[in-house]
Design a protein around this motif. Sequence first.
Motif, PDB file in Angstrom:
ATOM      1  N   ARG A 253       0.490  -0.910  -0.062  1.00 15.43           N
ATOM      2  CA  ARG A 253      -0.092  -0.076  -0.043  1.00 15.43           C
ATOM      3  C   ARG A 253       0.364   1.487  -0.399  1.00 15.43           C
ATOM      4  O   ARG A 253       0.755   1.833  -0.377  1.00 15.43           O
ATOM      5  N   VAL A 254       2.115   1.376   0.761  1.00 14.00           N
ATOM      6  CA  VAL A 254       3.340   1.929   1.011  1.00 14.00           C
ATOM      7  C   VAL A 254       4.102   2.475  -0.572  1.00 14.00           C
ATOM      8  O   VAL A 254       3.636   3.600  -1.214  1.00 14.00           O
ATOM      9  N   LYS A 256       2.146   1.617  -3.983  1.00 13.13           N
ATOM     10  CA  LYS A 256       0.920   2.117  -4.399  1.00 13.13           C
ATOM     11  C   LYS A 256       1.065   3.479  -4.377  1.00 13.13           C
ATOM     12  O   LYS A 256       0.848   4.526  -5.040  1.00 13.13           O
ATOM     13  N   SER A 257       1.247   4.068  -3.009  1.00  8.04           N
ATOM     14  CA  SER A 257       0.771   5.571  -2.996  1.00  8.04           C
ATOM     15  C   SER A 257       2.209   6.093  -3.237  1.00  8.04           C
ATOM     16  O   SER A 257       1.800   7.179  -4.507  1.00  8.04           O
ATOM     17  N   PRO A 332       5.771   6.241   1.564  1.00  5.68           N
ATOM     18  CA  PRO A 332       5.643   6.554   0.229  1.00  5.68           C
ATOM     19  C   PRO A 332       6.843   7.820   0.137  1.00  5.68           C
ATOM     20  O   PRO A 332       7.276   7.472  -1.078  1.00  5.68           O
TER      21      PRO A 332
END
Lengths: 351, 183
Positions: A253-254, A256-257, A332
């Motif tokens: 998720r990190v 993806k950001s 991120p």
Amino acid sequence: MKGNEALAEAAIRAGCKCFFGYPITPQTEVAAYLAKKLPKTGGQFVQAESEVAAINMVYGASAAGVRCMTSSSSPGISLKTEGISYLCGADLPCVIINVQRGGPGLGGIQPSQADYFQATRALGHGDSRVIVYAPNSVQEMVNVVNNAFNLADEYRMPAMILADGLLGQMMEPVEFPETETAEVKKPWATNGHGGSREHNIVNSLYLKPDVLEKSILERDKRYKDIEAKHTTAESFLCDDAELVIVAYGATARVCKSAVNASRAKGIKAGLFRPVTLWPYPKKELVAASSNAKTLLTVEMSTGQMIEDVKLAIECKKPVEFYGRTGGIIPTPAEVLAQIEKITKTLDMEGV
Amino acid sequence: MNTNILIAGFGGQGILFAGKILVYAGLMAGKEVSWLPSYGPEMRGGTCNCSVVIADDPIGSPLVTNPDVLMALNTPSLEKFIDFVPAGGLVIVDSTMIDASAIEAAKAAHTDLKIFAIPATELADGNDLAGGANIILLGKLIGETGLISDEHFKAAVEKVVPASKQKLRDNDMRAMKMGASYA
């Protein structure tokens, strides 16, 4: 709903009837939720006297043909590994949850992904394997629990949900889909039959090497079948990506950001996210990285999954690594800095 | 739109509770939401914080490192996090709990931020809302950002606070409105 609670509710909906556990942060809400709810659905919740006891209770319940589960966090999983090997050796299905925290030893209680090697290679001694799912959201935790129970039953082996403290503790909206709980016949189970058949024996001890080898090879066929049929992964903006990041779970998720931020800057980055860690989605990764010049593996460890990435692409492309560990979650911005550093080098080399 | 919110203070000030109200209200409004607490030994009376993201698109990292909105309920939290608020960000602090010198220093060092100091604990204590400073500040946050409608706020309170505690539900509504209208 909290990630840990979602795991527990999903287990109940998947037909889990027995839970055996021993408390440990950051997975405690799994057990707390089941203690409250499982008995109301006709199930049994037992807080065992130790992790070792809990996994052996799983062995007993599973041998009797019951859908069962245990849950722990890193140091607790280490204690369970002897029992997990026995479950593998006796061909018994179950679901094991690991909400990872920092290690080694007692480590810390903040999120980590440093149990990758253990989950994919060393949950037990011998030629044993465990199906490993690595969800990246509370919703996906729910989805994979049912899959894990079904596959475990179908292939008669343990399945693990490899989460981490971040996913376990966070709240997100979640929907519980109508699940299809596969009714798997278990003719091998050691349950009551009123003398209607020969009695079943569940065992992992084979003193004759030829008999043992035969049992291992038979099991290995099932492992190969899973490897061929049950890999899962997600690709995000990989088609034209020059740099493909490989990350799983919360770290994905990190990343993806970070990928979105780098695209905004005109950098062609993509994200490949394995959902199953064993079997590893090798062919999916090869396809996703076909246009990439370099890969970057990001983990909350000092570099473990990177070995599977290199194996999958047969070291045909450079694979860089970035990680934080000990309970620190990469940001991120940190990942973006790595992306910029790598793509700058690519430009300079004019590759 | 993607709003990253960080709520920070001491354990016991209702940090996680305020985050919960916010995240449920976002959910009621049909937004993508996530709530991530700091968990661990710091919750035993030490500093505590929670990350809330309210967004139109699926959320990447649920961990808020650069909050668009910082709500600080004690001095260490303000000093620890204010440097991470990007330009144009919103900072709401409880001036009863935070040293005046720390607030002045923050205002002087960060002229590109909108900083609101509200004596929330004092307001709560003086209006029969003891323990409601978190919601007064949340009210200010809602008033300034327009992130949540009154209707969704009410629905969130009803989700989080049980019906048997109607008094607390009423108090939360009152505290929110007090914060929202605080000039």
